[in-house]
Each structure stands twice: as structure tokens, then as C-alpha cells.
Scaffold this motif. Structure first.
Motif, PDB file in Angstrom:
ATOM      1  N   GLN A  87       0.920  -1.159  -0.039  1.00  0.00           N
ATOM      2  CA  GLN A  87      -0.035   0.094  -0.044  1.00  0.00           C
ATOM      3  C   GLN A  87       0.764   1.096  -0.180  1.00  0.00           C
ATOM      4  O   GLN A  87       0.592   1.982  -0.887  1.00  0.00           O
ATOM      5  N   SER A  88       1.843   1.408   0.848  1.00  0.00           N
ATOM      6  CA  SER A  88       2.981   2.533   0.953  1.00  0.00           C
ATOM      7  C   SER A  88       3.554   2.583  -0.399  1.00  0.00           C
ATOM      8  O   SER A  88       3.867   3.737  -0.808  1.00  0.00           O
ATOM      9  N   ILE A  89       4.122   1.456  -1.172  1.00  0.00           N
ATOM     10  CA  ILE A  89       4.802   1.808  -2.283  1.00  0.00           C
ATOM     11  C   ILE A  89       3.924   2.456  -3.258  1.00  0.00           C
ATOM     12  O   ILE A  89       4.307   2.986  -4.115  1.00  0.00           O
ATOM     13  N   LEU A  90       2.650   1.785  -3.518  1.00  0.00           N
ATOM     14  CA  LEU A  90       1.806   2.270  -4.528  1.00  0.00           C
ATOM     15  C   LEU A  90       1.419   3.659  -4.046  1.00  0.00           C
ATOM     16  O   LEU A  90       1.425   4.458  -5.113  1.00  0.00           O
ATOM     17  N   GLN A  91       1.212   4.060  -2.887  1.00  0.00           N
ATOM     18  CA  GLN A  91       0.906   5.432  -2.590  1.00  0.00           C
ATOM     19  C   GLN A  91       2.090   6.462  -3.137  1.00  0.00           C
ATOM     20  O   GLN A  91       2.170   7.523  -3.495  1.00  0.00           O
ATOM     21  N   GLN A  92       3.312   5.861  -2.660  1.00  0.00           N
ATOM     22  CA  GLN A  92       4.390   6.556  -3.022  1.00  0.00           C
ATOM     23  C   GLN A  92       4.854   6.833  -4.566  1.00  0.00           C
ATOM     24  O   GLN A  92       5.326   7.892  -4.979  1.00  0.00           O
ATOM     25  N   ASN A  93       4.030   6.180  -5.292  1.00  0.00           N
ATOM     26  CA  ASN A  93       3.954   6.084  -6.695  1.00  0.00           C
ATOM     27  C   ASN A  93       3.089   6.558  -7.361  1.00  0.00           C
ATOM     28  O   ASN A  93       2.591   6.444  -8.665  1.00  0.00           O
ATOM     29  N   GLY A  94       2.014   7.330  -6.670  1.00  0.00           N
ATOM     30  CA  GLY A  94       0.846   8.062  -7.322  1.00  0.00           C
ATOM     31  C   GLY A  94      -0.278   7.688  -7.084  1.00  0.00           C
ATOM     32  O   GLY A  94      -1.400   8.073  -7.844  1.00  0.00           O
ATOM     33  N   TYR A  95      -0.616   6.163  -6.835  1.00  0.00           N
ATOM     34  CA  TYR A  95      -1.835   5.871  -6.661  1.00  0.00           C
ATOM     35  C   TYR A  95      -2.576   6.115  -5.490  1.00  0.00           C
ATOM     36  O   TYR A  95      -2.113   6.206  -4.238  1.00  0.00           O
ATOM     37  N   GLU A  96      -3.911   6.581  -5.644  1.00  0.00           N
ATOM     38  CA  GLU A  96      -4.565   7.511  -4.751  1.00  0.00           C
ATOM     39  C   GLU A  96      -5.444   6.598  -3.854  1.00  0.00           C
ATOM     40  O   GLU A  96      -5.804   7.093  -2.642  1.00  0.00           O
ATOM     41  N   HIS A  97      -5.857   5.755  -4.381  1.00  0.00           N
ATOM     42  CA  HIS A  97      -7.073   5.108  -3.573  1.00  0.00           C
ATOM     43  C   HIS A  97      -6.532   3.421  -3.195  1.00  0.00           C
ATOM     44  O   HIS A  97      -7.303   2.730  -3.975  1.00  0.00           O
ATOM     45  N   ILE A  98      -5.733   3.316  -2.385  1.00  0.00           N
ATOM     46  CA  ILE A  98      -5.105   1.887  -1.969  1.00  0.00           C
ATOM     47  C   ILE A  98      -6.025   1.473  -0.594  1.00  0.00           C
ATOM     48  O   ILE A  98      -5.628   2.157   0.201  1.00  0.00           O
ATOM     49  N   ARG A  99      -6.390   0.256  -0.795  1.00  0.00           N
ATOM     50  CA  ARG A  99      -6.987  -0.071   0.399  1.00  0.00           C
ATOM     51  C   ARG A  99      -6.223  -1.488   0.890  1.00  0.00           C
ATOM     52  O   ARG A  99      -6.248  -2.348   0.118  1.00  0.00           O
ATOM     53  N   ASN A 100      -6.041  -1.597   2.160  1.00  0.00           N
ATOM     54  CA  ASN A 100      -5.426  -2.880   2.753  1.00  0.00           C
ATOM     55  C   ASN A 100      -6.487  -3.783   3.035  1.00  0.00           C
ATOM     56  O   ASN A 100      -7.333  -3.327   3.928  1.00  0.00           O
ATOM     57  N   LEU A 101      -6.518  -4.977   2.781  1.00  0.00           N
ATOM     58  CA  LEU A 101      -7.163  -6.100   3.342  1.00  0.00           C
ATOM     59  C   LEU A 101      -6.756  -6.219   5.021  1.00  0.00           C
ATOM     60  O   LEU A 101      -5.919  -7.114   5.121  1.00  0.00           O
ATOM     61  N   THR A 102      -7.498  -5.853   5.804  1.00  0.00           N
ATOM     62  CA  THR A 102      -7.119  -6.056   7.233  1.00  0.00           C
ATOM     63  C   THR A 102      -7.434  -7.222   7.490  1.00  0.00           C
ATOM     64  O   THR A 102      -8.264  -8.171   7.175  1.00  0.00           O
ATOM     65  N   GLY A 103      -6.420  -7.900   7.965  1.00  0.00           N
ATOM     66  CA  GLY A 103      -6.100  -9.521   8.304  1.00  0.00           C
ATOM     67  C   GLY A 103      -5.898 -10.465   7.253  1.00  0.00           C
ATOM     68  O   GLY A 103      -5.807 -11.573   7.512  1.00  0.00           O
ATOM     69  N   GLY A 104      -5.866  -9.951   6.253  1.00  0.00           N
ATOM     70  CA  GLY A 104      -5.512 -10.672   5.024  1.00  0.00           C
ATOM     71  C   GLY A 104      -6.405 -11.831   4.536  1.00  0.00           C
ATOM     72  O   GLY A 104      -7.657 -11.772   5.135  1.00  0.00           O
ATOM     73  N   LEU A 105      -5.893 -12.658   3.832  1.00  0.00           N
ATOM     74  CA  LEU A 105      -6.724 -13.875   3.382  1.00  0.00           C
ATOM     75  C   LEU A 105      -7.119 -14.809   4.764  1.00  0.00           C
ATOM     76  O   LEU A 105      -8.111 -15.468   4.728  1.00  0.00           O
ATOM     77  N   LEU A 106      -6.402 -14.466   5.785  1.00  0.00           N
ATOM     78  CA  LEU A 106      -6.523 -15.515   6.929  1.00  0.00           C
ATOM     79  C   LEU A 106      -8.056 -14.917   7.392  1.00  0.00           C
ATOM     80  O   LEU A 106      -8.911 -15.622   7.942  1.00  0.00           O
TER      81      LEU A 106
END
Length: 113
Positions: A87-106
């Protein structure tokens, strides 16, 4: 400006997405931009679809993403740690709407059982 106490939200304008919300959206048939940043063997063992680019290769493969920088992109991994970094990498490269899946696939697997 007395907002200094709210610095714990790691400056992300994009709220994380919970497993339940993601599952509901997938079940409704929404077309989502999913980015799975696990290793290929993990992805092929179990996945919910999406593009698989391992976290270690994400920076060098950003130009292969066929999404716009203003698209909502949901980043997923096993437990939500690697996807937070992605998420951080994408935001640093100009992507504005990145959402992290809390807790992941688990978290998704827990809901399905």
C-alpha cells in the motif's frame, strides 16, 4: 490546529477494507482491482482472484499494472502485513485509492468457516 493526537492513522487517506466488506462486494459480482502480493506458490495454493505480483517485485513491475492511479485498488496478502507495505509503495508512486485488506486472506478464511 489541534489534530496532533490523530497521527496514529498513518496518514493514509484510504481506510482499510475489512474481510466482510470485501466478501460482500465479491459476492455481489463487483469488478474489483485486487492486487495479491504473496509469492506465486502461495497464490496458486489459494487465492480469491486478482493480479499476483510478489511484494519483492512490486516496485519493478509497477508499470505492468493496467490500472489508473485514481482507481480503487485492494491489496491483499496472507495476514495484512505485506499488503500494508505494498500500500505504501503504491501510494508513493501516485496511486491514490489503495485499501489494505485487514487481516489478509486469513480473515476471509475465518469468515467462510
Amino acid at each position: 490546529m489541534s489534530h496532533s493526537s490523530s497521527s496514529s492513522n498513518n496518514n493514509s487517506p484510504n481506510p482499510d477494507i475489512k474481510a466482510g466488506e470485501l466478501l460482500e462486494r465479491l459476492q455481489r459480482g463487483e469488478v474489483l482491482h485486487l492486487l495479491d502480493v504473496r509469492e506465486p506458490i502461495e497464490y496458486h495454493t489459494h487465492n480469491i482472484g486478482g493480479t499476483n505480483i510478489p511484494l519483492g517485485q512490486l516496485h519493478s513491475q509497477l508499470d505492468e499494472l493496467e490500472w489508473n492511479t485514481d482507481d480503487e485498488i485492494i491489496v491483499i496478502c496472507k495476514a495484512g502485513v505485506r499488503s500494508r507495505t505494498a500500500q505504501s509503495i503504491l501510494q508513493q508512486n501516485g496511486y491514490e485509492h489503495i485499501r489494505n485488506l485487514t487481516g489478509g486472506l486469513l480473515a476471509i478464511q475465518r469468515l467462510k468457516h
